[in-house]
Scaffold this active site. Structure first.
Site, short mmCIF file in Angstrom:
data_model
loop_
_atom_site.label_atom_id
_atom_site.label_comp_id
_atom_site.label_asym_id
_atom_site.label_seq_id
_atom_site.Cartn_x
_atom_site.Cartn_y
_atom_site.Cartn_z
N ALA A 1 -9.27 6.01 3.58
CA ALA A 1 -9.33 7.16 4.34
C ALA A 1 -10.27 8.19 4.42
O ALA A 1 -10.84 8.37 3.29
CB ALA A 1 -7.92 8.05 3.95
N GLY A 2 -10.83 8.35 5.56
CA GLY A 2 -11.67 9.68 5.84
C GLY A 2 -13.01 9.00 6.18
O GLY A 2 -13.77 9.72 6.97
N ASN B 1 -9.11 2.53 8.97
CA ASN B 1 -8.34 2.15 10.28
C ASN B 1 -8.85 2.86 11.22
O ASN B 1 -9.58 2.41 12.37
CB ASN B 1 -6.95 2.52 9.80
CG ASN B 1 -5.84 2.10 11.23
OD1 ASN B 1 -4.81 1.78 11.14
ND2 ASN B 1 -6.60 1.90 12.34
N THR B 2 -8.60 4.29 11.47
CA THR B 2 -9.11 5.17 12.41
C THR B 2 -10.69 4.95 12.75
O THR B 2 -10.93 5.10 14.12
CB THR B 2 -8.67 6.58 12.46
OG1 THR B 2 -7.46 6.53 11.83
CG2 THR B 2 -9.04 7.23 13.64
N LYS C 1 0.91 -0.99 0.01
CA LYS C 1 0.13 0.02 0.16
C LYS C 1 0.92 1.40 -0.08
O LYS C 1 1.50 1.49 0.81
CB LYS C 1 -0.91 0.09 1.26
CG LYS C 1 -1.93 1.07 1.25
CD LYS C 1 -2.50 1.47 2.40
CE LYS C 1 -2.71 3.04 2.56
NZ LYS C 1 -3.16 3.40 3.84
N GLY D 1 -7.41 9.99 8.81
CA GLY D 1 -7.69 9.93 10.31
C GLY D 1 -8.71 11.15 10.61
O GLY D 1 -8.85 11.46 11.77
#
Lengths: 265, 89
Positions: free
Chosen positions: A194-195, A216-217, A107, A168
């Site tokens: 992301a986001g 992830n976050t 990645k 994040g």
């Protein structure tokens, strides 16, 4: 535990010639505990799991490595180049990740700015060319710009991963139009990376027709990561099926659902 | 496998700073004193690291074949990076 959409309703996700049955990819960073992480990943149903490459801390015990907590025979480990600000650094990290011996996938992140973590697209294209020529399957984290996405595909990326919003941030899908445009113009899979902050973000993102989401976050920073991982699994499946089903047209006037004929005098 | 260090190791050392029978490679940014003739395998053993769970880069060359660790001699001034997978997104 994990349910996967029935094969008749969806086709597998194919990246770099390899089939996957979950369209949700998850990271392993920022969890409060390793136990939270392993249980959330299990609940997410994800097959592809990202990891970072870092120095072993020689001062502490060697218990901090993720392989003490994740079974590499169960998950497809995808090493990232997070934290790299140049193409050369990203190529170095990608090769270190490959030398761990699991696969030749990366990645790829080449970050251009520490405040926004937006990609340095010039460095990203350079690193993609180098790594693709070296036999890597490159999954390139990029912004929601069509031209960069097209150039990444030309450079040999196996998958293009535009952001929904900054890493994040949890701001959700800021530009559905760009994401749809990118998806409509690329041949390789498009995975939004992301986001995404909550289940509705994931569902709306999948409804744009993209091939998957990496997050992830949203899981790690949820008050209950296992519940959020379950919600995300369902949201990704729901959004995917809604996209495949084809939504009704929007109308700005009401149309009755019940017959207008047959009413009493 | 003979463990005798190549003579170049001794020539490279600056006199007086390092004991003649020891070497000081730089491991993850920190100088580490080791016995002369030590290999990458010795280093991992001394650090208590499982070779299957780490990746070693020696003077910017990644050692992709773990079976070569025992044949990879270290010298003073060598740069060693030992990395592994940690949580990340």
């Amino acid at each position: 535990m994990t349910t996967v959409v029935a094969p008749a309703l969806d086709s597998p996700l194919v990246i770099g010639g390899r089939e996957f049955h979950s369209r949700l990819l998850v990271g392993t960073g920022k969890y409060a505990t390793n136990d939270d992480m392993t249980r959330a990943i299990e609940a997410s149903g994800a097959e592809i799991v990202t990891v970072a490459v870092r120095r072993v801390n020689l001062q502490r015990s060697n218990d901090e490595g993720i392989l003490h907590h994740l079974d590499p025979s169960r998950y497809f480990l995808l090493a990232n180049t997070a934290g790299c600000y140049t193409a050369d650094d990203a190529v170095r990290y990608a090769r270190l990740g490959r030398a761990a011996g699991f696969n030749e996938w990366v990645k790829l992140e080449v970050i251009g700015d520490p405040q926004t973590l937006l990609p340095d697209t010039t460095g990203l294209l350079d690193a993609t060319r180098t790594l693709a020529a070296d036999g890597f399957k490159v999954l390139a984290y990029t912004n929601d710009d069509l031209i960069t996405a097209l150039r990444l595909e030309d450079a040999g990326a196996a998958c293009v991963m535009p952001l929904a919003s900054p890493i994040g941030s949890g701001l959700g899908l800021l530009n559905p139009f760009s994401i749809r445009t990118i998806k409509s113009r690329l041949t390789v899979p498009v995975i939004v990376d992301a986001g995404v902050g909550t289940a509705s973000d994931a569902c709306v993102t999948m409804e744009q027709g993209v091939d998957g989401i990496l997050m992830n976050t949203a899981l790690a920073a949820a008050a209950d990561p296992v519940r959020m991982a379950t919600a995300m699994r369902l949201a990704v499946e729901a959004g995917r099926l809604a996209y495949l089903a084809g939504r009704m047209p929007r109308r700005e006037i009401a149309v009755p659902s019940s017959p207008t004929a047959g009413m009493l005098e | 496998m003979p463990n005798a260090p190549p003579l170049s190791i001794f020539r490279r050392m600056s006199a007086g700073t390092v004991h003649r029978s020891s070497i000081t490679p730089v491991v993850n940014g920190e100088p580490k004193a080791m016995a002369a003739g030590s290999t990458v395998a010795d280093l991992l053993c001394e650090l208590g690291l499982d070779p299957r769970l780490v990746v070693v880069e020696h003077n910017r060359t990644i050692l992709r074949d773990r079976t070569t660790y025992a044949a990879q001699p270290l010298a003073s001034g060598d740069t060693i990076e030992i990395v592994h997978f940690v949580g990340g997104g």
